[in-house]
Design a protein around this motif. Structure first.
Motif, short mmCIF file in Angstrom:
data_model
loop_
_atom_site.label_atom_id
_atom_site.label_comp_id
_atom_site.label_asym_id
_atom_site.label_seq_id
_atom_site.Cartn_x
_atom_site.Cartn_y
_atom_site.Cartn_z
N PHE A 351 0.84 -1.21 0.00
CA PHE A 351 0.00 0.00 0.00
C PHE A 351 0.87 1.25 0.00
N GLU A 352 1.92 1.23 0.80
CA GLU A 352 2.79 2.41 0.89
C GLU A 352 3.50 2.67 -0.44
N LEU A 353 3.85 1.60 -1.16
CA LEU A 353 4.45 1.81 -2.49
C LEU A 353 3.43 2.47 -3.42
N GLU A 354 2.18 2.00 -3.33
CA GLU A 354 1.14 2.59 -4.19
C GLU A 354 0.95 4.07 -3.89
N VAL A 355 1.05 4.42 -2.60
CA VAL A 355 0.95 5.84 -2.23
C VAL A 355 2.16 6.58 -2.81
N ALA A 356 3.36 6.01 -2.64
CA ALA A 356 4.58 6.68 -3.12
C ALA A 356 4.53 6.91 -4.62
N LEU A 357 3.87 5.98 -5.33
CA LEU A 357 3.82 6.11 -6.80
C LEU A 357 2.61 6.93 -7.26
N GLY A 358 1.83 7.39 -6.29
CA GLY A 358 0.67 8.22 -6.65
C GLY A 358 -0.54 7.43 -7.11
N GLU A 359 -0.53 6.11 -6.88
CA GLU A 359 -1.68 5.28 -7.28
C GLU A 359 -2.77 5.31 -6.21
N LYS A 360 -2.37 5.56 -4.96
CA LYS A 360 -3.35 5.66 -3.86
C LYS A 360 -3.03 6.90 -3.05
N GLU A 361 -4.02 7.33 -2.26
CA GLU A 361 -3.81 8.56 -1.50
C GLU A 361 -3.84 8.29 0.00
N TRP A 362 -2.80 8.73 0.66
CA TRP A 362 -2.67 8.57 2.12
C TRP A 362 -3.86 9.21 2.83
N GLU A 363 -4.25 10.37 2.34
CA GLU A 363 -5.28 11.10 3.08
C GLU A 363 -6.67 10.47 2.96
N HIS A 364 -6.80 9.44 2.12
CA HIS A 364 -8.06 8.68 2.08
C HIS A 364 -8.05 7.56 3.11
N GLY A 365 -7.00 7.51 3.92
CA GLY A 365 -6.96 6.51 4.98
C GLY A 365 -5.79 5.57 4.83
N TYR A 366 -5.04 5.37 5.91
CA TYR A 366 -3.93 4.42 5.88
C TYR A 366 -4.51 3.01 5.79
N GLN A 367 -3.98 2.20 4.90
CA GLN A 367 -4.48 0.82 4.78
C GLN A 367 -3.47 -0.13 5.37
N PHE A 368 -3.86 -0.78 6.45
CA PHE A 368 -3.02 -1.81 7.05
C PHE A 368 -2.86 -2.95 6.04
N ASP A 369 -1.66 -3.52 5.98
CA ASP A 369 -1.38 -4.59 5.01
C ASP A 369 -1.90 -5.91 5.59
N GLU A 370 -3.13 -6.24 5.27
CA GLU A 370 -3.75 -7.45 5.82
C GLU A 370 -3.60 -8.62 4.85
#
Ligand code: SF4
Length: 372
Positions: A351-370
């Motif tokens: 998830f953090e890689l997706e945020v870093a690459l701009g595919e997901k947004e941190w401010e829409h909620g941190y997603q725990f890696d389940e």
């Protein structure tokens, strides 16, 4: 009855010995979690005394049922694996496996935890009231704001008390549910997905029993491994009652906030990273091959390079020397969350890689890696 008693831990070996005898097994592997390994030789003696089988201890570290002994032991001639202290997951290790429960007969007093639960209930009520009235936060405020960083608190529909525990204390939950109900709470023992075997069970990588009607939690167990994951996953207040010591505490939101700040820092740290090692866990319940390949494709799409690295155990000494800029972990999710400071290079979750690459947004909620 064959039982070993360690600090009131109870191991039931009868069923295992019966299975060994009725199948005339000659070689059995025993797998024991780290905290109970001190008793492993005693268990081996008891199994060998009760049957004609020889027992080989799988002496590598074992932290969960994700880590089942598999083909290597078959090559050694092992016919049955006895796995102690964890419950069955939705995985097939390819080896016949007998899961042996370990229970602990603690009976901690509820009184010391009740004030914490009462306070959390008030938090849950005010959050429920605030639903629909949230103020939009901009990007930088969101990064600094714990409640916003965990978006999953958003769909709250109730304020029930969720009662959960680690595996050796789950048998206590029904009785504690009754006691808490007598104290005036509406209590749910949440039932999770296929990775979990029992109501109220949580793992460090799976909190799938969580639902919007639960506003806060009580965890019966020791240590903060499960509590950290539960709060990272849900954002809900969590009280903790330790059956070994009777200690009544809570998971502090400051602690979670610190972890989230660290995660946010790591996301920023991989901003200019060009090459990544993508870790794939070889343990049967940690192997997320498709996720790892998706991360490799994603990196390629963004003009970066990903190298797939398969490991049984993950540790800094095994990966730090590779000439890459950062690592993405698809093995046990807690390696990135709990251990990243041990690594010389940034170690992040998918998830953090997706945020870093701009595919997901941190401010829409941190997603725990389940792991589902
Ligand atoms: S948290 Fe990690 S070690 Fe524990 S069950 Fe999940 S994958 Fe396995």
């Amino acid at each position: 009855m064959i039982a070993v008693d360690l600090r009131r831990h109870d191991f039931q070996l009868d069923e295992l010995v019966e299975r060994i005898k009725s199948n005339d097994h000659r070689l059995v592997a025993l797998q024991v979690p780290e905290g109970l390994k001190i008793q492993a030789l005693e268990m081996m003696d008891q199994i060998e005394d009760g049957s004609d089988a020889k027992v080989v201890l799988a002496a590598d570290p074992c932290y969960g049922a994700c880590d089942l002994v598999h083909d290597k032991m078959r090559m050694m001639g092992v016919e049955l694996v006895a796995h102690m202290g964890h419950s069955q997951m939705n995985i097939d290790s390819g080896m016949p496996t007998q899961f042996i429960p370990v229970t602990y007969e603690g009976d901690p007093e509820l009184d010391p935890i009740l004030p914490i639960i009462a306070q959390h209930h008030t938090v849950a009520e005010s959050r429920l009231e605030a639903i629909g009235k949230e103020v939009e936060l901009d990007d930088s405020s969101a990064r600094d704001h714990f409640l916003d960083a965990i978006g999953r608190i958003a769909p709250l529909t109730g304020t029930k008390l969720g009662l959960v525990g680690s595996i050796q204390h789950l048998h206590l939950l029904p009785e504690y549910k009754e006691r808490l109900e007598k104290s005036g709470y509406v209590v749910e023992i949440p039932v999770g997905g296929d990775r979990l075997s029992f109501p109220g069970q949580v793992l460090g990588c799976n909190y799938s029993g969580d639902n919007p009607s639960i506003g806060h939690y009580l965890f019966l167990g020791s240590g903060d491994f499960h509590p950290i994951g539960l709060v990272l996953h849900t954002g809900k207040p969590l009280a903790m009652l330790d059956p070994y010591t009777g200690d009544a505490t809570e998971m502090s939101l400051e602690r979670i906030e610190r972890i989230l700040r660290q995660r946010s820092g790591l996301i920023m740290a991989v901003d200019g990273a060009v090459s990544f090692g993508i870790l794939i866990g070889e343990k049967p319940g940690q192997m997320r091959r498709s996720l790892a390949i998706r991360m490799k494709r994603l990196l390629k799409k963004h003009g970066r390079k990903g190298y797939l690295l398969a490991l049984d155990h993950v540790g800094p000494e095994l990966i730090d020397f590779y000439p890459v800029d950062a690592f993405v972990n698809t093995a046990c999710p807690r390696i990135a969350i709990d251990d990243s400071v041990r690594y010389a290079k940034p170690l992040i979750t998918p998830f953090e890689l997706e945020v870093a690459l701009g595919e997901k947004e941190w401010e829409h909620g941190y997603q725990f890696d389940e792991i589902p």
